[in-house]
Design a protein around this motif. Structure first.
Motif, PDB file in Angstrom:
ATOM      1  N   UNK A 172       0.862  -1.183   0.000  1.00  0.00           N
ATOM      2  CA  UNK A 172       0.000   0.000   0.000  1.00  0.00           C
ATOM      3  C   UNK A 172       0.897   1.232   0.000  1.00  0.00           C
ATOM      4  N   UNK A 173       0.742   2.046  -1.037  1.00  0.00           N
ATOM      5  CA  UNK A 173       1.609   3.219  -1.132  1.00  0.00           C
ATOM      6  C   UNK A 173       1.191   4.279  -0.120  1.00  0.00           C
ATOM      7  N   UNK A 174       2.051   5.253   0.050  1.00  0.00           N
ATOM      8  CA  UNK A 174       1.816   6.330   1.013  1.00  0.00           C
ATOM      9  C   UNK A 174       0.589   7.142   0.610  1.00  0.00           C
ATOM     10  N   UNK A 175      -0.212   7.499   1.604  1.00  0.00           N
ATOM     11  CA  UNK A 175      -1.459   8.223   1.342  1.00  0.00           C
ATOM     12  C   UNK A 175      -1.203   9.570   0.671  1.00  0.00           C
ATOM     13  N   UNK A 176      -0.049  10.176   0.944  1.00  0.00           N
ATOM     14  CA  UNK A 176       0.239  11.499   0.399  1.00  0.00           C
ATOM     15  C   UNK A 176       1.105  11.450  -0.860  1.00  0.00           C
ATOM     16  N   UNK A 177       1.295  10.277  -1.444  1.00  0.00           N
ATOM     17  CA  UNK A 177       2.150  10.170  -2.628  1.00  0.00           C
ATOM     18  C   UNK A 177       1.457  10.777  -3.846  1.00  0.00           C
TER      19      UNK A 177
END
Length: 339
Positions: free
Chosen positions: A306-311
């Motif tokens: 799961x990638x970073x929410x702010x990416x």
């Protein structure tokens, strides 16, 4: 994919092949563009995995068959241009070969199997860009009985065969077959309509597949736990799926709306009723996905990335989801403002 220079080259050739086909002034040059497009897509499909190699072979064999039938029909068409009966027969053969090329029912047998072995980016290209040239070419020779047959069978196959799928790639493949039926119905009355429908379908497919790619989701059971920490993302993803199905408050309803209006104005009520009923079945399996993901909430280890929410990817996904969810309100507001 775009970090690889050879992939960029093949992607450019693939686009060039489509451009040659849609701008051709003879069937022979259109066939040549389709062949260039095919030979550029095969290396993009093959990424040294067993499933992708199998998919590329299946794709090559079916496309080679369609291309050979198309070339044979075009040559006979040129030789027997004076005979009306043979002229009609050749146009029928050209239509069948183009329907096979884009994976429309009843020539859809290869499409879900090829989709199953592709990466999400290649699947997106197969679902959207690879349909442009065959759709454009088939709009030149509109044989109405064949088009109506394909519309009915495509909407039925896309709806009914999607019911028992657990693989998201096959689900998207049958959804694409159903949407192809709607595009052909739009083409039946107006060239502009199918282009508008295709643009909306491409946008919604891109936003949905972008999310599947970002979270490495391939099967239905992965949807339940992948957004456990980010409930807003789960909502956005489900709104994208419902929009792709054509549920009214979302932007995916707009292209269906204009096709429904066009068919109603032309008094094609039987065809329209059948298409709407079959689309309700596709909506059923999308709602089945969303209902399970919302109602069955359980704890388990999540082994997926799961990638970073702010990416940046997340911001792009949020932007596409916003247009997918609220686009219909924006379009209608702009329409009434311009009036």
């Amino acid at each position: 994919m775009l970090n690889n220079t050879s992939k960029i080259m093949f992607l450019s050739i693939l686009m060039m092949g489509t451009m040659i086909s849609i701008s051709a002034n003879s069937w022979l040059s259109a066939w040549m563009g389709l062949e260039i497009n095919l030979l550029a897509f095969i290396p993009l499909m093959s990424d040294n995995k067993l499933m992708s190699t199998e998919s590329s072979l299946k794709y090559f064999l079916t496309q080679a068959l369609a291309s050979s039938v198309l070339l044979f029909s075009v040559i006979l068409h040129m030789l027997n241009s004076s005979n009306f009966n043979s002229y009609y027969l050749m146009e029928m053969m050209i239509s069948f070969s183009l329907l096979l090329k884009m994976g429309s029912a009843p020539f859809h047998f290869w499409f879900p199997n090829v989709m199953e072995g592709l990466s999400w980016l290649n699947a997106l290209i197969l679902m959207t860009w690879q349909k442009i040239a065959p759709l454009m070419l088939i709009s030149y020779i509109m044989i109405k009985p064949i088009i109506i047959m394909s519309i009915i069978i495509s909407t039925m196959i896309g709806a009914l065969m999607g019911l028992n799928q657990t693989s998201l790639r096959k689900l998207m493949a049958y959804s694409s077959i159903n949407h192809l039926g709607w595009m052909l119905a739009a083409m039946y009355n107006s060239n502009l309509l199918w282009m508008v429908y295709f643009l909306f379908y491409s946008f919604l497919s891109f936003s949905t597949i972008f999310m599947f790619k970002m979270f490495e989701i391939s099967h239905i059971n992965q949807l339940f736990a992948v957004f456990f920490n980010y409930k807003i993302l789960k909502f956005l993803m489900m709104f994208n799926l419902l929009s792709l199905g054509g549920l009214p408050p979302f932007i995916g309803f707009y292209p269906k709306w204009i096709v429904i209006q066009s068919l109603t104005m032309n008094n094609q009520f039987f065809l329209l009723t059948l298409m709407i009923v079959m689309t309700l079945i596709t909506l059923y399996f999308y709602i089945r996905l969303t209902y399970s993901a919302f109602m069955l909430n359980y704890y388990e280890n999540n082994w997926m990335y799961i990638s970073n929410f702010n990416s940046m990817n997340m911001k792009i996904f949020m932007m596409f989801s916003f247009f997918s969810t609220f686009g219909l309100f924006l379009i209608t507001s702009m329409y009434y403002m311009l009036l």
